[in-house]
Design a protein around this motif. Structure first.
Motif, PDB file in Angstrom:
ATOM      1  N   GLN A  75     -97.374  75.242   0.969  1.00  0.00           N
ATOM      2  CA  GLN A  75     -98.047  76.448   0.409  1.00  0.00           C
ATOM      3  C   GLN A  75     -99.037  76.357  -0.323  1.00  0.00           C
ATOM      4  O   GLN A  75     -99.817  77.411  -0.759  1.00  0.00           O
ATOM      5  N   ASP A  76     -99.589  74.849  -0.861  1.00  0.00           N
ATOM      6  CA  ASP A  76    -100.536  74.995  -1.756  1.00  0.00           C
ATOM      7  C   ASP A  76    -101.908  74.844  -1.115  1.00  0.00           C
ATOM      8  O   ASP A  76    -101.886  74.204   0.165  1.00  0.00           O
ATOM      9  N   VAL A  77    -102.988  75.174  -1.612  1.00  0.00           N
ATOM     10  CA  VAL A  77    -104.183  75.212  -0.850  1.00  0.00           C
ATOM     11  C   VAL A  77    -105.346  74.535  -1.865  1.00  0.00           C
ATOM     12  O   VAL A  77    -105.654  75.012  -2.765  1.00  0.00           O
ATOM     13  N   PRO A  78    -105.649  73.519  -1.350  1.00  0.00           N
ATOM     14  CA  PRO A  78    -106.561  72.448  -2.226  1.00  0.00           C
ATOM     15  C   PRO A  78    -107.962  72.896  -1.856  1.00  0.00           C
ATOM     16  O   PRO A  78    -108.135  73.462  -0.743  1.00  0.00           O
ATOM     17  N   SER A  79    -108.903  72.591  -2.878  1.00  0.00           N
ATOM     18  CA  SER A  79    -110.335  72.896  -2.650  1.00  0.00           C
ATOM     19  C   SER A  79    -110.825  71.807  -1.508  1.00  0.00           C
ATOM     20  O   SER A  79    -110.284  70.541  -1.240  1.00  0.00           O
ATOM     21  N   ALA A  80    -111.805  72.387  -0.615  1.00  0.00           N
ATOM     22  CA  ALA A  80    -112.382  71.421   0.373  1.00  0.00           C
ATOM     23  C   ALA A  80    -112.832  70.024  -0.274  1.00  0.00           C
ATOM     24  O   ALA A  80    -112.736  68.871   0.397  1.00  0.00           O
ATOM     25  N   GLU A  81    -113.330  70.200  -1.379  1.00  0.00           N
ATOM     26  CA  GLU A  81    -113.904  69.160  -2.158  1.00  0.00           C
ATOM     27  C   GLU A  81    -112.983  68.186  -2.796  1.00  0.00           C
ATOM     28  O   GLU A  81    -113.216  67.142  -3.223  1.00  0.00           O
ATOM     29  N   THR A  82    -111.606  68.467  -2.665  1.00  0.00           N
ATOM     30  CA  THR A  82    -110.333  67.604  -2.780  1.00  0.00           C
ATOM     31  C   THR A  82    -110.822  66.058  -2.392  1.00  0.00           C
ATOM     32  O   THR A  82    -110.471  65.193  -3.013  1.00  0.00           O
TER      33      THR A  82
END
Length: 202
Positions: A70-77
């Motif tokens: 359910q977690d959404v990381p930034s694309a810049e991760t």
């Protein structure tokens, strides 16, 4: 306190410090710390770094995949993960969007910004005197983060002061959050000095 709890504390404190200096406006920037088990604690997508709470920090694996669905990381991760993969000593990564970094990187098309003869250069690894120059690579901004990472990849081992994404911001890292923050503050001070010098030279 668990390692993750320590990481959350470090990230929240770094967010407050960066916000107080104007380096993470609106929802800009990302902050991460390597965990002892090899995972990465990182700010989730879309949060204001100056008002972070514990639930604003998630965990991802070394490929940037969230450990909870359910977690959404930034694309810049992916850029944080790239740093940890290329530098096994890196324990924390900071990404900010300061006025100085944004403006200076847009003033010319040069592939690097060279900082020379500043005392604060000694904050970067390997520097022992102000009588030196440090080259900070400037990469073109790209919304395709995987492609941008491919451009950055060959420069690892030659970026003691981190790097700049043109018109975007800086990436800085260190063995722990304290070191990473010191390098970020050093770089931002030097960028602010360079911007001021260019104003005065007009």
């Amino acid at each position: 306190m668990t390692d993750f709890a320590h990481a959350v504390r470090d990230i929240l404190q770094a967010g407050q410090r960066m916000d107080s200096r104007g380096w993470v406006p609106a929802t800009a920037g990302n902050i991460s710390r390597r965990l002892e088990d090899g995972a990465i604690a990182i700010t989730r997508s879309g949060g204001h770094k100056g008002f972070l709470q514990a639930d604003g920090v998630i965990t991802v694996d070394m490929q940037g995949r969230p450990l909870r669905q359910q977690d959404v990381p930034s694309a810049e991760t992916l850029l944080h993960c790239q740093i940890y993969r290329n530098d096994p000593t890196a324990g924390a990564v900071l990404h900010g969007h300061s006025v100085a970094a944004t403006v200076l990187s847009m003033l010319s098309a040069d592939p690097a910004l060279v900082l020379s003869d500043y005392e604060v250069l000694k904050v970067f690894e390997g520097q022992t005197t102000h009588k030196t120059s440090v080259s900070v690579p400037v990469f073109e901004n790209d919304q395709d983060i995987a492609r941008l990472a491919g451009v950055v990849e060959p420069f690892f081992g030659r970026m003691s002061a981190g790097y700049i994404i043109r018109g975007h911001g800086v990436y800085v890292w260190g063995k722990n959050m304290t070191t990473a923050l010191a390098r970020l503050e050093g770089l931002e001070f030097l960028l602010a000095c360079e911007l001021e010098r260019r104003k005065l030279a007009r």
